[in-house]
Design a protein around this motif. Structure first.
Motif, PDB file in Angstrom:
ATOM      1  N   ARG A   1       0.827  -1.201   0.000  1.00 23.75           N
ATOM      2  CA  ARG A   1       0.000   0.000   0.000  1.00 23.75           C
ATOM      3  C   ARG A   1       0.860   1.249   0.000  1.00 23.75           C
ATOM      4  O   ARG A   1       0.600   2.217  -0.713  1.00 23.75           O
TER       5      ARG A   1
ATOM      6  N   GLN B   1      -3.397   3.481  -6.180  1.00 22.13           N
ATOM      7  CA  GLN B   1      -4.169   2.911  -5.074  1.00 22.13           C
ATOM      8  C   GLN B   1      -4.153   1.401  -5.176  1.00 22.13           C
ATOM      9  O   GLN B   1      -4.138   0.845  -6.280  1.00 22.13           O
TER      10      GLN B   1
ATOM     11  N   SER C   1      -6.452  -1.841  -3.619  1.00 30.02           N
ATOM     12  CA  SER C   1      -7.641  -2.098  -2.809  1.00 30.02           C
ATOM     13  C   SER C   1      -8.081  -3.539  -2.986  1.00 30.02           C
ATOM     14  O   SER C   1      -7.702  -4.210  -3.955  1.00 30.02           O
TER      15      SER C   1
END
Lengths: 884, 89, 123
Positions: free
Chosen positions: A856, A865, A867
Motif C-alpha cells: 500500500r 491505489q 484495494s
C-alpha cells in the motif's frame, strides 16, 4: 284601537325582559353554567338576525309590489347554508385557528395583517350597514306611527327614531362591551337574540295563521285569492331573480353581523351541521305566510295602504289588538336584534382596525402600559356604538325615511357584497395578494357608491341630477344607471353586476401583478391549508385550552418554574386550584407585564394579542417587535460569536486529544506486535541453541535443529528489512527511480522472482499487458511479487489459479490479481492492509504480516491505489496506477 | 381472523360512505341552486299571449316544495355526518 | 505420570518444548489452534498446561478463563507464555488464574524447573 301608551309600556316591559335575559345569561356563563347556551339550537336561532325588520315588515311589502321576488332574499342564504360543507365550514375553521374577531380581521389577517385592508373593510362595513340601521329605525318608527294613528303624542316620528337609537345604544354598550372577551363571544347578547328570534317567528306565524284561517277561508281560498290578485302571474325578471339570489347569498356571508353570529360566536363546528337544515327551515317558516298576508292585505285593506305595514294593519283592521301587539313586538325584535349585533360587530371592527392603530400611533411609544390598551379598546367600542347608531339615525333623517324598505336593504346588501370576492379569494386562492385585495375592494366600493349608494339619497343630495342623467362630467358612458352604455338593466342588477365584476377583475389582476410580502405568504398558507393541519372539529374548551396555551408560551419565554409560579398565583387569586387560571383581562395584563420583562413590552403585547384573538396587534406592534428583535439578535449574535470561538477551541482540543489517544493506542499495539514478531523467532533460536548444547543430542537431530535456527534467523532479518522498508516508505523518504517501462516486463520479472509456479498457475492475458507506464519498475515488481506470493500462500483451491488482468481507462491503468480461493472475509477486508494484519495462521504465512502494508505504501508513493475487490471468485486485489 | 377482516371491511365501507356523504354535501347546494333558478325558464305573460304565463300560486308551491326537499336532504346529511363523524379523520 | 499439553501455534516452538519435556520424561501433547483448545484439553486430560497468549482464532486469556471455570481444571497448573512482554499482560494472566507466567524467549531449564515445581515433582 290600541293606545300608544300601552304599546310603549309593553315595549318597555319587553325591553326590560330582554335585559334580564341577557343579564341572566351572562351570569350563568360567568359561573360556568353556560354550556347549554352553546347548543346548536341557540346557534341556529342567533343566525336569525338575518331576518330583520326588512323581513318582518318589508317582505310583505316586497311581495305586494313584486310577487315572488322577495323569496330571493331567503333562497340565497338557504343555498349558502345547505352548502356549509363548502364555504362556511372553512370559514369557521380558519376563524377559529386564526382567532378571527370580525370580517375585517379575516381580510386583514389573510393579507399579511394589513392594517390598511382592515380599515378599508371596516369603512365599507360601516357604509354598507348604516342604511340598514336606518332601515330598522324607520321600521320601528313606522310601526309605532301605525298605532299613533290619529292620536297626538309627545313622540313625533323623529323622536321615536332617536329614542330607539339611544335605547339600543345603551343595551349594546351594556352587554356588548361589558368586558373584553378573548374570543369576542357575548353570551348575554346571543341569548337575548335567540329569544327575539322565537318571538319574531311566532309573531309572523301567528299573523299568517290568522290571515289564512281567520281572514281568508284556509289554504285553498288563499291560493284562489293569489290567482285573483295583481301579483297572480310569475313576472320576476330573470336578471333580478338571479342577481338578487346571488346578492343575498353574498351578503349573508359578508354582513358583519352575520359573520359575528355565524363565525365568531360559533363555539363548535358541528353546530353548522344542525344549522344547515334548521336555519333554512326557519327562513321557510318566516316566508311561508308572506304571500298570503300580502294578497289578503291587498284584497281587504283600502287601496293606498302601505304594504310594508300589512303585518300590523291586518290584525288591527280586524280589531285583533293582542295579535297586533305581538306582531309589533316581533317587528321590534327583528329591528333591535339586528341593530345590536351589527353595532357590536362594527364597534369591534372600528376599535380594532381604526381607533386602536391610530391611538397607538399617536402615543408614539407604543403599548407600554397594557391597562391603557384595554381601556382604550373598551372606550373606543362604546364610542363606536354610539357613533354607528348616530350615523344610522342621520342616514334615516337625510334619506327622509321615504324609500321602500326593500330597496334600502338591497343597497346595503350590494355594498357589503363587495367584500365577497376578496373573502372567497382569501380562503381558496393562495395567489391572492394584499394589493389585489385593496384594488378589488376600492374598485367595488367606488362603483357601488357611484351606481347605487349616492343616487339612493335622491338627486341633488350627494350627486347632481345632471350627473345621473348625462354621466359624470357629461360623459354619457359614466351614467350611474347605465355604465359603459349598457341600458335597460334593472338598476340593482346593473349596479351589482358592474361592481362585483370590476371588483373581481381588479382583485385578480392586482393579485397576479403584485408580489406578496413574506407575512402575506405565511398567512396565505395558513388560510388555504386550514384543512391540512389536522382537524379541529371539536370546539376548543375555552378556558382550559387558552390558559394552557398561554402557560406553554410563558414557560418558553420566562422559564418553567417562574411561569408556573405566576400562573399558580393568578389561579389562587381567582380561587382556583392548579396552574390554569381563567384568561381574564386582569390575568392577561399580569402575564403581559411578566413577559415584557423578558421579551420587551411590544413583543409581549403582540404575543398576547396574537393568542387572545389578534384583537390589538397593529402594524406598530409588529414594527416594535422587529426593532426589539433586532436588538436582541445583535446582542445574542455577539454572545454566539464568543461561545462559537470557545466551542471551536474546545473541539480542536478534543480532536487533538482524540488523535493523541488514538496514536498512543496504535503505538502500543504496534510495539506489542513488533515485540511479538521479534520474540517469536528469537524464542525458537534461543531454545534450539540451548538444545544444541546438549551433548546427548543424536546426530540426526543436530542439523535439523541448526536449520531451524537458520530459518528463524532469516525470518528475523526479513522482518527487520520489512520494518525498515516500511518506515522509509511511510515517511516519504523513499527515492523512486521513475522511468518508462512495459507492464508486461514488470509482470514477467515478478512472476520469475515470486517463484510460485509449483504452487499455482498464473494466467495472464499477454495482449492487454502491452502498456507503457512511467513508474519505479523495481518497486512495482516488489508489489506484484507480494501479491503473487500471497495468492500462493493463501489460495486453498484444489488447483490454485491466479488471473492477472490489465485494464486501461482514460484516467488509470488497473492490474487485478484474482485467485480462485475462498477470498477474504468481509470482516477482515478493511484491515488486511494494516501492519501485522494477517488474517490467520502465522506459521503458514511465514512473513511478518507487513507485505500488504508495504504494498500500500509503495503504490501510494507511486500515486496510485491498491484495494481489495469484493465479490470476485476468490481473493482479488486491484492495483490502480495513474497514467502519465 | 374473521373479526379482523370484518373490521377491515367495515373500515372500507365507512370510508366509502364518508366519501359519498362528502360528495353529497358538496353537490347539494348546486342542486339547490339549479332548482331555485329553474323558474327563469318558465313562460311568462306577454302582450301577445296573455294565457302563456305561469301562475304565482303554482310557482309558490313549486318553490316551497323544493325548499322543503332541500331542507330534508340537509337534515339527512347532517345526521349522517354527526353520527359517523365524517370529515373528522 | 507428568503429562503436559502445549497450546502453541509456532511449530518450531512446539518442537523445542516437546524435545525439552520428552527428554525430562514427560508425556507431551500439542495443540496449535485457539478455537478448540479446551476440547483438546478435556480429551487429552493433561496434568499441566503451557498456554500461549497469541493464538489463531482465540486468545489464550479466554482459554485460560474457560478452563478455570471447569471444575476439573480449576487447580491444574497452567504456565502462560507470551511474546508481547508487557506488564499489563502479566497482570491479566495472573488475575485470570494462570499458575505462572513467562515471557518469550525463555530459558529451557527455567521452563522445565517451573513446570516440575508446579506439578510437585521433586527434581
Amino acid at each position: 284601537m290600541l293606545s300608544l301608551d300601552l304599546l310603549i309600556f309593553v315595549s318597555l316591559i319587553y325591553v326590560a325582559f330582554l335585559f334580564s335575559v341577557a343579564f341572566w345569561a351572562e351570569r350563568a356563563s360567568d359561573a360556568g353554567r353556560g354550556g347549554w347556551m352553546r347548543t346548536p339550537l341557540i346557534y341556529t336561532l342567533s343566525l336569525s338576525i338575518y331576518c330583520t325588520a326588512w323581513t318582518f315588515y318589508g317582505a310583505v311589502g316586497f311581495a305586494a309590489r313584486s310577487g315572488l321576488e322577495f323569496l330571493t332574499i331567503y333562497l340565497g342564504p338557504t343555498v349558502v347554508l345547505i352548502g356549509w360543507w363548502l364555504i362556511l365550514r372553512r370559514l369557521v375553521r380558519i376563524a377559529r385557528a386564526e382567532r378571527i374577531t370580525s370580517i375585517a380581521d379575516l381580510v386583514s389577517s389573510r393579507f399579511g395583517k394589513s392594517a390598511l385592508l382592515g380599515g378599508l373593510v371596516t369603512v365599507m362595513a360601516v357604509v354598507g350597514t348604516t342604511p340598514y340601521i336606518a332601515l330598522q329605525l324607520q321600521s320601528v318608527t313606522l310601526s309605532i306611527s301605525v298605532f299613533a294613528n290619529g292620536t297626538q303624542n309627545i313622540l313625533s316620528s323623529t323622536n321615536i327614531a332617536l329614542w330607539t337609537a339611544a335605547g339600543l345604544a345603551v343595551f349594546t354598550i351594556v352587554f356588548g362591551t361589558r368586558n373584553l372577551d378573548v374570543n369576542e363571544r357575548h353570551s348575554g347578547v346571543v341569548m337575548a337574540i335567540a329569544v327575539e328570534a322565537i318571538v319574531k317567528l311566532l309573531a309572523l306565524l301567528a299573523v299568517g295563521v290568522f290571515v289564512v284561517w281567520g281572514l281568508a277561508d284556509g289554504a285553498g281560498d288563499v291560493l284562489a285569492r293569489i290567482d285573483a290578485s295583481p301579483i297572480s302571474q310569475w313576472g320576476v325578471s330573470n336578471g333580478r331573480w338571479i342577481g338578487l339570489t346571488f346578492l343575498s347569498a353574498a351578503a349573508f356571508l359578508c354582513l358583519p353581523r352575520m359573520f359575528q353570529v355565524m363565525v365568531v360566536e360559533n363555539s363548535e363546528e358541528s353546530h353548522l351541521a344542525t344549522a344547515s337544515w334548521a336555519f333554512p327551515l326557519y327562513l321557510l317558516l318566516m316566508s311561508l305566510f308572506v304571500i298570503p298576508i300580502a294578497v289578503v292585505g291587498l284584497d281587504i285593506l283600502p287601496a293606498g295602504s302601505n304594504p310594508d305595514l300589512f303585518v300590523l294593519t291586518l290584525p288591527l283592521s280586524a280589531e285583533q289588538n293582542g295579535l297586533a301587539m305581538l306582531a309589533f313586538l316581533g317587528g321590534f325584535s327583528s329591528a333591535t336584534s339586528m341593530v345590536i349585533v351589527a353595532a357590536i360587530a362594527l364597534s369591534t371592527m372600528i376599535s380594532n382596525h381604526i381607533i386602536t392603530p391610530i391611538w397607538l400611533r399617536a402615543r408614539g411609544q407604543g403599548a407600554t402600559i397594557s391597562g391603557d390598551v384595554r381601556n382604550v379598546v373598551l372606550t373606543s367600542r362604546r364610542i363606536s356604538i354610539i357613533g354607528i347608531l348616530t350615523l344610522g339615525y342621520l342616514y334615516y333623517r337625510i334619506s327622509g325615511g321615504g324609500a321602500a324598505l326593500a330597496s334600502i336593504g338591497l343597497i346595503s346588501f350590494a355594498g357589503i357584497a363587495q367584500i365577497l370576492p376578496v373573502m372567497l379569494g382569501g380562503i381558496f386562492w393562495q395567489g391572492a395578494t394584499r394589493i389585489g385585495a385593496l384594488a378589488g375592494l376600492i374598485c367595488g366600493l367606488v362603483v357601488w357608491s357611484y351606481t347605487m349608494f349616492l343616487p339612493s339619497f335622491g338627486p341633488e343630495v350627494l350627486i347632481s341630477q345632471e350627473s345621473i342623467d348625462h354621466g359624470l362630467w357629461g360623459l354619457q358612458w359614466l351614467r350611474p344607471t347605465a355604465l359603459f352604455g349598457i341600458q335597460g338593466l334593472d338598476p340593482v342588477v346593473h349596479a351589482v353586476l358592474w361592481s362585483i365584476l370590476l371588483n373581481s377583475f381588479a382583485f385578480v389582476a392586482g393579485s397576479i401583478l403584485s408580489r406578496p410580502s413574506p407575512l402575506e405568504r405565511v398567512q396565505a398558507v395558513q388560510f388555504i391549508s386550514a384543512f391540512d393541519s389536522g382537524p379541529s372539529a371539536r370546539g376548543w374548551q375555552r378556558g382550559a385550552t387558552d390558559a394552557e396555551d398561554l402557560l406553554s408560551m410563558a414557560q418558553r419565554i420566562i422559564g418553567a418554574a417562574q411561569a408556573q409560579n405566576l400562573f399558580r398565583t393568578a389561579a389562587q387569586r381567582q380561587g382556583k386550584q392548579g396552574y390554569l387560571p381563567d384568561p381574564t383581562p386582569q390575568f392577561l395584563e399580569t402575564l403581559e407585564r411578566g413577559l415584557a420583562g423578558s421579551v420587551g413590552a411590544a413583543t409581549a403585547h403582540a404575543m398576547l394579542g396574537q393568542m387572545a384573538g389578534g384583537s390589538s396587534v397593529t402594524v406598530e406592534d409588529l414594527m416594535a417587535v422587529a426593532d426589539e428583535t433586532a436588538q436582541i439578535m445583535e446582542y445574542s449574535n455577539q454572545l454566539e460569536a464568543k461561545s462559537g470561538e470557545l466551542t471551536t477551541t474546545a473541539r480542536k482540543l478534543r480532536d487533538v486529544n482524540d488523535k493523541l489517544t488514538k496514536l498512543s493506542i496504535q503505538k502500543d499495539a504496534f510495539l506489542s506486535q513488533i515485540s511479538h514478531e521479534l520474540r517469536t523467532p528469537m524464542t525458537s533460536i534461543r531454545a534450539f541453541s540451548e538444545i544444541l548444547q546438549d551433548p546427548d543430542l543424536s546426530d540426526g537431530d543436530r542439523p535439523k535443529y541448526a536449520r531451524i535456527i537458520e530459518d528463524e534467523t532469516q525470518r528475523l532479518t526479513r522482518l527487520l528489512d520489512d520494518l525498515l522498508d516500511l518506515s522509509v516508505l511511510e515517511n516519504g523518504q523513499v527515492s523512486l527511480e521513475l522511468r518508462q517501462a512495459r507492464l508486461r516486463d514488470i509482470l514477467d520479472r515478478a512472476q520469475v522472482s515470486a517463484n510460485v509456479d509449483k504452487h499455482l498457475r498464473i494466467r495472464r492475458i499477454a495482449g492487454r499487458e502491452d502498456v507503457s507506464i512511467l513508474t519505479d519498475p523495481d518497486r512495482l515488481t516488489q508489489v506484484f511479487i507480494n501479491l503473487m506470493s500471497n495468492a500462493a500462500k493463501y489460495c486453498k483451491a484444489q488447483q490454485p489459479e491466479l488471473t492477472v488482468i490489465v485494464t486501461e481507462t482514460p484516467a488509470a491503468i488497473t492490474v487485478d490479481f484474482i485467485d480462485n480461493g475462498a477470498g477474504v472475509d468481509m470482516a477482515n477486508q478493511d484491515m488486511i492492509f494494516e501492519k501485522f494484519a494477517r488474517a490467520s495462521d502465522h506459521s503458514k504465512a511465514g512473513g511478518a504480516g507487513l507485505g500488504l502494508a508495504i504494498c500500500r505504501e509503495i503504490i501510494s508513493n507511486l500515486g496510485g491505489q491498491i484495494s481489495y475487490l469484493p465479490g470476485q471468485l476468490g481473493a482479488a486485489f486491484r492495483v490502480s496506477l495513474p497514467r502519465d | 381472523m374473521t373479526g379482523k377482516r370484518d373490521q377491515t371491511l367495515k373500515r372500507v365501507a365507512n370510508a366509502a360512505r364518508g366519501q359519498r356523504v362528502t360528495d353529497s354535501a358538496l353537490i347539494l347546494p348546486f342542486v339547490g341552486m339549479i332548482l331555485f333558478l329553474l323558474p327563469i325558464m318558465w313562460p311568462r305573460t306577454s302582450e301577445v299571449d296573455q294565457a302563456a304565463g305561469t301562475a304565482t300560486s303554482t310557482a309558490l308551491i313549486y318553490l316551497f316544495v323544493v325548499w322543503a326537499g332541500l331542507i330534508c336532504c340537509a337534515l339527512g346529511l347532517a345526521l349522517v355526518i354527526k353520527r359517523f363523524g365524517v370529515g373528522r379523520s | 505420570m507428568r503429562h503436559v499439553l502445549l497450546i502453541e501455534d509456532e511449530p518450531n516452538i512446539i518442537e523445542a518444548l516437546s524435545f525439552i519435556f520428552l527428554r525430562d520424561g514427560w508425556k507431551v501433547d500439542a495443540h496449535s489452534d485457539g478455537a478448540n483448545a479446551v476440547a483438546t484439553t478435556v480429551q487429552t486430560a493433561p496434568n499441566a498446561i503451557i498456554l500461549d497468549v497469541m493464538l489463531p482464532n482465540r486468545s489464550g486469556f479466554e482459554i485460560l478463563e474457560e478452563l478455570r471455570s471447569l471444575p476439573d481444571y480449576k487447580d491444574i497448573p497452567i504456565l502462560m507464555l507470551t511474546a508481547r512482554g508487557q506488564t499489563k499482560d502479566r497482570d491479566i494472566a495472573i488475575a485470570r488464574g494462570a499458575s505462572q507466567y513467562m515471557v518469550k524467549p525463555f530459558s529451557n531449564a527455567e521452563v522445565l524447573k517451573t513446570m516440575n515445581a508446579l506439578v510437585g515433582h521433586a527434581p
